[in-house]
Scaffold this motif. Sequence first.
Motif, PDB file in Angstrom:
ATOM      1  N   THR A   1       0.700  -1.250   0.084  1.00 38.28           N
ATOM      2  CA  THR A   1      -0.130   0.075   0.099  1.00 38.28           C
ATOM      3  C   THR A   1       0.699   1.352  -0.108  1.00 38.28           C
ATOM      4  OG1 THR A   1      -1.703  -1.325   1.245  1.00 38.28           O
ATOM      5  CG2 THR A   1      -1.972   1.074   1.188  1.00 38.28           C
ATOM      6  N   ALA A   2       1.975   1.184   0.810  1.00 38.64           N
ATOM      7  CA  ALA A   2       3.047   2.430   0.897  1.00 38.64           C
ATOM      8  C   ALA A   2       4.051   2.758  -0.376  1.00 38.64           C
ATOM      9  CB  ALA A   2       3.615   2.295   2.130  1.00 38.64           C
ATOM     10  N   GLY A   3       3.866   1.462  -1.284  1.00 41.11           N
ATOM     11  CA  GLY A   3       4.611   1.643  -2.479  1.00 41.11           C
ATOM     12  C   GLY A   3       6.180   1.363  -2.360  1.00 41.11           C
ATOM     13  N   ASP A   4       6.433   0.495  -1.086  1.00 40.45           N
ATOM     14  CA  ASP A   4       7.838   0.189  -0.990  1.00 40.45           C
ATOM     15  C   ASP A   4       8.125  -1.197  -1.854  1.00 40.45           C
ATOM     16  OD1 ASP A   4       8.183   1.738   0.956  1.00 40.45           O
ATOM     17  OD2 ASP A   4       7.349   0.653   2.615  1.00 40.45           O
ATOM     18  N   VAL A   5       6.991  -1.891  -1.855  1.00 37.31           N
ATOM     19  CA  VAL A   5       7.297  -3.028  -2.843  1.00 37.31           C
ATOM     20  C   VAL A   5       5.902  -3.215  -3.991  1.00 37.31           C
ATOM     21  CG1 VAL A   5       8.480  -4.484  -1.058  1.00 37.31           C
ATOM     22  CG2 VAL A   5       6.034  -4.595  -1.138  1.00 37.31           C
ATOM     23  N   VAL A   6       6.055  -4.210  -4.931  1.00 36.33           N
ATOM     24  CA  VAL A   6       5.076  -4.291  -5.758  1.00 36.33           C
ATOM     25  C   VAL A   6       4.678  -5.892  -5.899  1.00 36.33           C
ATOM     26  CG1 VAL A   6       4.426  -4.222  -8.155  1.00 36.33           C
ATOM     27  CG2 VAL A   6       5.816  -2.258  -7.184  1.00 36.33           C
ATOM     28  N   ARG A   7       3.732  -6.098  -5.756  1.00 32.76           N
ATOM     29  CA  ARG A   7       3.023  -7.468  -5.857  1.00 32.76           C
ATOM     30  C   ARG A   7       2.567  -7.990  -7.242  1.00 32.76           C
ATOM     31  NH1 ARG A   7      -1.598 -10.837  -4.049  1.00 32.76           N
ATOM     32  NH2 ARG A   7      -0.556 -12.753  -2.849  1.00 32.76           N
ATOM     33  N   ASP A   8       3.310  -8.947  -7.688  1.00 31.71           N
ATOM     34  CA  ASP A   8       2.900  -9.565  -9.175  1.00 31.71           C
ATOM     35  C   ASP A   8       1.650 -10.207  -9.288  1.00 31.71           C
ATOM     36  OD1 ASP A   8       3.769 -11.852  -8.681  1.00 31.71           O
ATOM     37  OD2 ASP A   8       5.772 -11.456  -9.648  1.00 31.71           O
ATOM     38  N   GLU A   9       1.292 -10.830 -10.411  1.00 37.05           N
ATOM     39  CA  GLU A   9      -0.023 -11.661 -10.389  1.00 37.05           C
ATOM     40  C   GLU A   9       0.224 -12.909  -9.721  1.00 37.05           C
ATOM     41  OE1 GLU A   9      -0.693 -12.083 -14.608  1.00 37.05           O
ATOM     42  OE2 GLU A   9      -1.440  -9.807 -14.856  1.00 37.05           O
ATOM     43  N   GLU A  10       1.463 -13.549  -9.674  1.00 36.47           N
ATOM     44  CA  GLU A  10       1.713 -14.759  -8.910  1.00 36.47           C
ATOM     45  C   GLU A  10       1.806 -14.477  -7.536  1.00 36.47           C
ATOM     46  OE1 GLU A  10       5.024 -16.340 -10.935  1.00 36.47           O
ATOM     47  OE2 GLU A  10       4.048 -16.551 -12.863  1.00 36.47           O
ATOM     48  N   GLY A  11       1.865 -13.416  -6.872  1.00 35.38           N
ATOM     49  CA  GLY A  11       1.838 -13.269  -5.550  1.00 35.38           C
ATOM     50  C   GLY A  11       3.197 -13.124  -5.050  1.00 35.38           C
ATOM     51  N   ALA A  12       4.282 -12.722  -5.752  1.00 36.07           N
ATOM     52  CA  ALA A  12       5.460 -12.430  -5.346  1.00 36.07           C
ATOM     53  C   ALA A  12       5.973 -11.117  -5.363  1.00 36.07           C
ATOM     54  CB  ALA A  12       6.558 -13.241  -6.351  1.00 36.07           C
ATOM     55  N   TYR A  13       6.838 -10.631  -4.615  1.00 36.24           N
ATOM     56  CA  TYR A  13       7.146  -9.160  -4.293  1.00 36.24           C
ATOM     57  C   TYR A  13       8.568  -8.858  -4.842  1.00 36.24           C
ATOM     58  CZ  TYR A  13       3.367  -9.567  -0.965  1.00 36.24           C
ATOM     59  OH  TYR A  13       2.123  -9.809  -0.454  1.00 36.24           O
ATOM     60  N   ARG A  14       8.488  -7.824  -5.423  1.00 34.64           N
ATOM     61  CA  ARG A  14       9.648  -6.994  -5.610  1.00 34.64           C
ATOM     62  C   ARG A  14       9.706  -5.598  -5.374  1.00 34.64           C
ATOM     63  NH1 ARG A  14       8.598  -3.358 -10.101  1.00 34.64           N
ATOM     64  NH2 ARG A  14       6.633  -3.962 -11.175  1.00 34.64           N
ATOM     65  N   LEU A  15      10.839  -5.009  -5.117  1.00 37.64           N
ATOM     66  CA  LEU A  15      11.110  -3.477  -4.737  1.00 37.64           C
ATOM     67  C   LEU A  15      10.577  -2.712  -5.823  1.00 37.64           C
ATOM     68  CD1 LEU A  15      14.787  -3.698  -3.674  1.00 37.64           C
ATOM     69  CD2 LEU A  15      12.921  -3.707  -1.902  1.00 37.64           C
ATOM     70  N   SER A  16      10.126  -1.462  -5.224  1.00 31.81           N
ATOM     71  CA  SER A  16       9.568  -0.440  -6.036  1.00 31.81           C
ATOM     72  C   SER A  16      10.682   0.262  -6.580  1.00 31.81           C
ATOM     73  CB  SER A  16       8.911   0.339  -5.263  1.00 31.81           C
ATOM     74  OG  SER A  16       9.808   1.133  -4.306  1.00 31.81           O
ATOM     75  N   GLU A  17      10.354   0.981  -7.689  1.00 33.32           N
ATOM     76  CA  GLU A  17      11.583   1.582  -8.432  1.00 33.32           C
ATOM     77  C   GLU A  17      12.606   2.603  -7.454  1.00 33.32           C
ATOM     78  OE1 GLU A  17      14.321   2.413 -11.357  1.00 33.32           O
ATOM     79  OE2 GLU A  17      12.591   0.881 -11.388  1.00 33.32           O
ATOM     80  N   ARG A  18      11.796   3.322  -6.528  1.00 31.89           N
ATOM     81  CA  ARG A  18      12.513   3.969  -5.690  1.00 31.89           C
ATOM     82  C   ARG A  18      13.571   3.154  -4.936  1.00 31.89           C
ATOM     83  NH1 ARG A  18      11.098   4.720  -0.243  1.00 31.89           N
ATOM     84  NH2 ARG A  18       8.871   3.801  -0.851  1.00 31.89           N
ATOM     85  N   LEU A  19      12.885   1.900  -4.448  1.00 27.39           N
ATOM     86  CA  LEU A  19      13.882   0.964  -3.448  1.00 27.39           C
ATOM     87  C   LEU A  19      15.000   0.346  -4.278  1.00 27.39           C
ATOM     88  CD1 LEU A  19      11.349   0.000  -0.905  1.00 27.39           C
ATOM     89  CD2 LEU A  19      13.491   1.559  -0.584  1.00 27.39           C
ATOM     90  N   VAL A  20      14.605   0.309  -5.721  1.00 28.72           N
ATOM     91  CA  VAL A  20      15.632  -0.313  -6.513  1.00 28.72           C
ATOM     92  C   VAL A  20      16.951   0.778  -6.588  1.00 28.72           C
ATOM     93  CG1 VAL A  20      16.183  -0.992  -8.953  1.00 28.72           C
ATOM     94  CG2 VAL A  20      14.113  -1.724  -7.837  1.00 28.72           C
ATOM     95  N   VAL A  21      16.997   1.890  -6.724  1.00 31.74           N
ATOM     96  CA  VAL A  21      17.733   2.834  -6.650  1.00 31.74           C
ATOM     97  C   VAL A  21      18.595   2.925  -5.285  1.00 31.74           C
ATOM     98  CG1 VAL A  21      18.337   5.317  -6.332  1.00 31.74           C
ATOM     99  CG2 VAL A  21      16.507   4.499  -7.956  1.00 31.74           C
ATOM    100  N   ARG A  22      17.793   2.619  -4.218  1.00 25.95           N
ATOM    101  CA  ARG A  22      18.528   2.185  -2.979  1.00 25.95           C
ATOM    102  C   ARG A  22      19.411   1.140  -2.954  1.00 25.95           C
ATOM    103  NH1 ARG A  22      15.266   1.685   2.897  1.00 25.95           N
ATOM    104  NH2 ARG A  22      16.673   0.447   3.880  1.00 25.95           N
ATOM    105  N   GLN A  23      18.942  -0.083  -3.334  1.00 18.06           N
ATOM    106  CA  GLN A  23      19.349  -1.184  -3.696  1.00 18.06           C
ATOM    107  C   GLN A  23      20.780  -1.079  -4.452  1.00 18.06           C
ATOM    108  OE1 GLN A  23      17.866  -4.361  -6.336  1.00 18.06           O
ATOM    109  NE2 GLN A  23      18.293  -5.895  -4.699  1.00 18.06           N
ATOM    110  N   ARG A  24      20.714  -0.261  -5.478  1.00 21.73           N
ATOM    111  CA  ARG A  24      21.802   0.004  -6.513  1.00 21.73           C
ATOM    112  C   ARG A  24      22.995   0.751  -5.397  1.00 21.73           C
ATOM    113  NH1 ARG A  24      19.636   3.214 -10.224  1.00 21.73           N
ATOM    114  NH2 ARG A  24      18.794   1.215 -10.904  1.00 21.73           N
ATOM    115  N   ARG A  25      22.595   1.637  -4.696  1.00 25.08           N
ATOM    116  CA  ARG A  25      23.484   2.467  -3.748  1.00 25.08           C
ATOM    117  C   ARG A  25      24.253   1.579  -2.838  1.00 25.08           C
ATOM    118  NH1 ARG A  25      21.246   6.339  -0.384  1.00 25.08           N
ATOM    119  NH2 ARG A  25      23.302   6.803   0.046  1.00 25.08           N
TER     120      ARG A  25
END
Length: 244
Positions: A53-77
């Motif tokens: 809900t907060a936009g930290d993660v995105v849930r796909d159609e299969e129910g798995a989670y990935r980081l939002s684009e904002r946090l992908v930048v943090r992951q890269r850092r």
Amino acid sequence: MPDLKPVSTRSALLTLLLGAEVPRLTTRELVAAASVVGFAEPTVRVALSRMTTAGDVVRDEEGAYRLSERLVVRQRRQEEAAHPSLREWDRTWDLVAVTTAGRTASDRAELRAALSDLRLAELREGLWARPANLDLAWPEAVSEVCERFTGAAPAAEPASLCARLWDLDGWAATARRLLDATATDDPVLRFTACATSGRHLLADPVLPASLLPDDWPGDALRASHVAYKQWVVDMRRSLTDGAA
């Protein structure tokens, strides 16, 4: 034993996702890994719902989670902090002068954050500097409002200047406490130290060795952090493979 602030369920899940070797993790993988470090399944599921809900993660159609684009930048850092791109220091410095006036307070704050992320420190108002021993990717937001130079050290004693620009003793003391925590057998404490060290490495100025205090723990903390992240990956794989 170091006194570390416990991480929240959200921080624990973000640590698992930020350190993952794959772009998405299933609910089962996150629940299994979080259980090892002290987080119950109902708490994890509630946190994942709130993070979506907060936009930290995105849930796909299969129910798995990935980081939002904002946090992908943090992951890269964080990845860059664990594996900084170094170059041989020729005793020159990167200097950045802010040349555009009339910016809003928000714009100024964003620029300061961007320059700090590049591991520069403010020498005086509008002038930022660091030893030129890093391959830096200059974001457009910096290039648009600043002029960049490379030149001689802005002080006769660059080591003394570094000690003034960065709290080296304070950073090193915290790093040593984190290293002590990662050497324990307590899985919760070790995980907390790993999550904390990821953030702490972002504040490491990554200076040339000749400008650092003796026994600087930066390399040791990076090695410990990388090794523990790999242990978390292996642990998560073994748990989910065993449950398959």
